[in-house]
Design a protein around this motif. Sequence first.
Motif, PDB file in Angstrom:
ATOM      1  N   SER A 230       0.850  -1.092  -0.025  1.00 18.10           N
ATOM      2  CA  SER A 230      -0.002  -0.007  -0.029  1.00 18.10           C
ATOM      3  C   SER A 230       0.680   1.371  -0.116  1.00 18.10           C
ATOM      4  O   SER A 230       2.025   1.250   0.291  1.00 18.10           O
ATOM      5  CB  SER A 230      -0.695  -0.028   1.209  1.00 18.10           C
ATOM      6  OG  SER A 230      -0.071   0.137   2.265  1.00 18.10           O
ATOM      7  N   LEU A 231       0.290   2.589   0.008  1.00 19.73           N
ATOM      8  CA  LEU A 231       1.132   3.578  -0.034  1.00 19.73           C
ATOM      9  C   LEU A 231       1.673   3.815   1.250  1.00 19.73           C
ATOM     10  O   LEU A 231       2.867   4.535   1.262  1.00 19.73           O
ATOM     11  CB  LEU A 231       0.017   4.839  -0.489  1.00 19.73           C
ATOM     12  CG  LEU A 231      -0.349   4.939  -1.988  1.00 19.73           C
ATOM     13  CD1 LEU A 231      -1.317   6.327  -2.248  1.00 19.73           C
ATOM     14  CD2 LEU A 231       0.643   5.019  -2.831  1.00 19.73           C
ATOM     15  N   GLU A 232       0.967   3.654   2.365  1.00 19.55           N
ATOM     16  CA  GLU A 232       1.492   3.708   3.583  1.00 19.55           C
ATOM     17  C   GLU A 232       2.779   2.830   3.700  1.00 19.55           C
ATOM     18  O   GLU A 232       3.783   3.089   4.301  1.00 19.55           O
ATOM     19  CB  GLU A 232       0.492   3.206   4.504  1.00 19.55           C
ATOM     20  CG  GLU A 232      -0.596   4.403   4.727  1.00 19.55           C
ATOM     21  CD  GLU A 232      -1.973   4.022   3.808  1.00 19.55           C
ATOM     22  OE1 GLU A 232      -1.813   2.977   3.013  1.00 19.55           O
ATOM     23  OE2 GLU A 232      -2.827   4.369   3.981  1.00 19.55           O
ATOM     24  N   GLU A 233       2.610   1.678   3.283  1.00 18.46           N
ATOM     25  CA  GLU A 233       3.653   0.618   3.393  1.00 18.46           C
ATOM     26  C   GLU A 233       5.147   1.201   2.532  1.00 18.46           C
ATOM     27  O   GLU A 233       6.162   1.151   2.968  1.00 18.46           O
ATOM     28  CB  GLU A 233       3.431  -0.768   3.142  1.00 18.46           C
ATOM     29  CG  GLU A 233       2.688  -1.476   3.826  1.00 18.46           C
ATOM     30  CD  GLU A 233       1.767  -2.764   3.148  1.00 18.46           C
ATOM     31  OE1 GLU A 233       1.795  -3.798   4.124  1.00 18.46           O
ATOM     32  OE2 GLU A 233       1.433  -2.620   1.949  1.00 18.46           O
ATOM     33  N   HIS A 234       4.771   1.898   1.542  1.00 16.74           N
ATOM     34  CA  HIS A 234       5.968   2.298   0.559  1.00 16.74           C
ATOM     35  C   HIS A 234       6.482   3.486   1.567  1.00 16.74           C
ATOM     36  O   HIS A 234       7.718   3.611   1.582  1.00 16.74           O
ATOM     37  CB  HIS A 234       5.282   2.665  -0.753  1.00 16.74           C
ATOM     38  CG  HIS A 234       5.344   1.730  -1.798  1.00 16.74           C
ATOM     39  ND1 HIS A 234       6.241   0.786  -2.232  1.00 16.74           N
ATOM     40  CD2 HIS A 234       4.060   1.187  -2.402  1.00 16.74           C
ATOM     41  CE1 HIS A 234       5.839  -0.158  -3.084  1.00 16.74           C
ATOM     42  NE2 HIS A 234       4.443   0.052  -3.068  1.00 16.74           N
ATOM     43  N   GLY A 235       5.624   4.372   2.013  1.00 13.53           N
ATOM     44  CA  GLY A 235       6.109   5.640   2.783  1.00 13.53           C
ATOM     45  C   GLY A 235       7.103   5.007   3.992  1.00 13.53           C
ATOM     46  O   GLY A 235       8.033   5.638   4.112  1.00 13.53           O
ATOM     47  N   GLU A 236       6.407   4.102   4.483  1.00 13.38           N
ATOM     48  CA  GLU A 236       7.492   3.530   5.907  1.00 13.38           C
ATOM     49  C   GLU A 236       8.772   3.017   5.422  1.00 13.38           C
ATOM     50  O   GLU A 236       9.702   3.189   6.014  1.00 13.38           O
ATOM     51  CB  GLU A 236       6.763   2.360   6.626  1.00 13.38           C
ATOM     52  CG  GLU A 236       5.580   2.807   7.434  1.00 13.38           C
ATOM     53  CD  GLU A 236       6.096   4.086   8.405  1.00 13.38           C
ATOM     54  OE1 GLU A 236       6.970   3.641   9.276  1.00 13.38           O
ATOM     55  OE2 GLU A 236       5.301   4.964   8.624  1.00 13.38           O
ATOM     56  N   ALA A 237       8.494   2.098   4.242  1.00 16.36           N
ATOM     57  CA  ALA A 237      10.018   1.335   3.602  1.00 16.36           C
ATOM     58  C   ALA A 237      10.799   2.685   3.197  1.00 16.36           C
ATOM     59  O   ALA A 237      12.168   2.594   3.468  1.00 16.36           O
ATOM     60  CB  ALA A 237       9.585   0.685   2.643  1.00 16.36           C
ATOM     61  N   LEU A 238      10.099   3.695   2.641  1.00 23.08           N
ATOM     62  CA  LEU A 238      11.009   4.806   2.268  1.00 23.08           C
ATOM     63  C   LEU A 238      11.761   5.578   3.369  1.00 23.08           C
ATOM     64  O   LEU A 238      13.043   5.970   3.442  1.00 23.08           O
ATOM     65  CB  LEU A 238      10.351   5.779   1.403  1.00 23.08           C
ATOM     66  CG  LEU A 238      10.951   6.821   0.506  1.00 23.08           C
ATOM     67  CD1 LEU A 238      11.794   6.084  -0.698  1.00 23.08           C
ATOM     68  CD2 LEU A 238       9.902   7.509  -0.341  1.00 23.08           C
ATOM     69  N   HIS A 239      10.908   5.650   4.252  1.00 23.80           N
ATOM     70  CA  HIS A 239      11.450   6.432   5.647  1.00 23.80           C
ATOM     71  C   HIS A 239      12.592   5.481   6.259  1.00 23.80           C
ATOM     72  O   HIS A 239      13.682   6.234   6.692  1.00 23.80           O
ATOM     73  CB  HIS A 239      10.579   6.460   6.613  1.00 23.80           C
ATOM     74  CG  HIS A 239      10.852   7.057   8.098  1.00 23.80           C
ATOM     75  ND1 HIS A 239      11.259   8.409   8.034  1.00 23.80           N
ATOM     76  CD2 HIS A 239      10.935   6.552   9.221  1.00 23.80           C
ATOM     77  CE1 HIS A 239      11.650   8.672   9.350  1.00 23.80           C
ATOM     78  NE2 HIS A 239      11.321   7.500  10.029  1.00 23.80           N
ATOM     79  N   GLU A 240      12.491   4.270   6.225  1.00 16.25           N
ATOM     80  CA  GLU A 240      13.585   3.438   6.743  1.00 16.25           C
ATOM     81  C   GLU A 240      14.701   3.517   6.022  1.00 16.25           C
ATOM     82  O   GLU A 240      15.842   3.403   6.277  1.00 16.25           O
ATOM     83  CB  GLU A 240      13.117   1.918   7.049  1.00 16.25           C
ATOM     84  CG  GLU A 240      11.968   1.831   7.975  1.00 16.25           C
ATOM     85  CD  GLU A 240      11.427   0.470   8.069  1.00 16.25           C
ATOM     86  OE1 GLU A 240      11.892  -0.393   7.147  1.00 16.25           O
ATOM     87  OE2 GLU A 240      10.266   0.159   8.706  1.00 16.25           O
TER      88      GLU A 240
END
Length: 117
Positions: free
Chosen positions: A78-88
């Motif tokens: 999901s977009l949220e998961e992509h956002g979290e992975a990008l943050h990491e």
Amino acid sequence: MAYSKDIRERIIKAYEAGQNKNAIAKRYEVSWWSVDSYIKRFKAGKLEADSPPGRPPSLDAEGCKVLAKQVAEHADWSLEEHGEALHESIGLRLKKSAIGNYLQKLNLRYKKKSLPE
């Protein structure tokens, strides 16, 4: 509408050749105000356009590559998961709307998870 440096140079050449501003505006299909502005810029020694207004993008070219790779490897996130992975991975936290905008800008598609039946 933004014009290339080439048309600005042609407008200045026409003005230096003695054409009046109205004729130049009509010839190049720009407003009289644009012609006047280009002439003023030329006289000030700065014919190039200013940088566009607004904030620079949050995600640079390297960040876009990381996002593209991430989408290729995990298209079902999901977009949220992509956002979290990008943050990491790069330390930048973006809202899901921003992630969606970058995916659209990069012409990337992701597959949304289907709901269990």
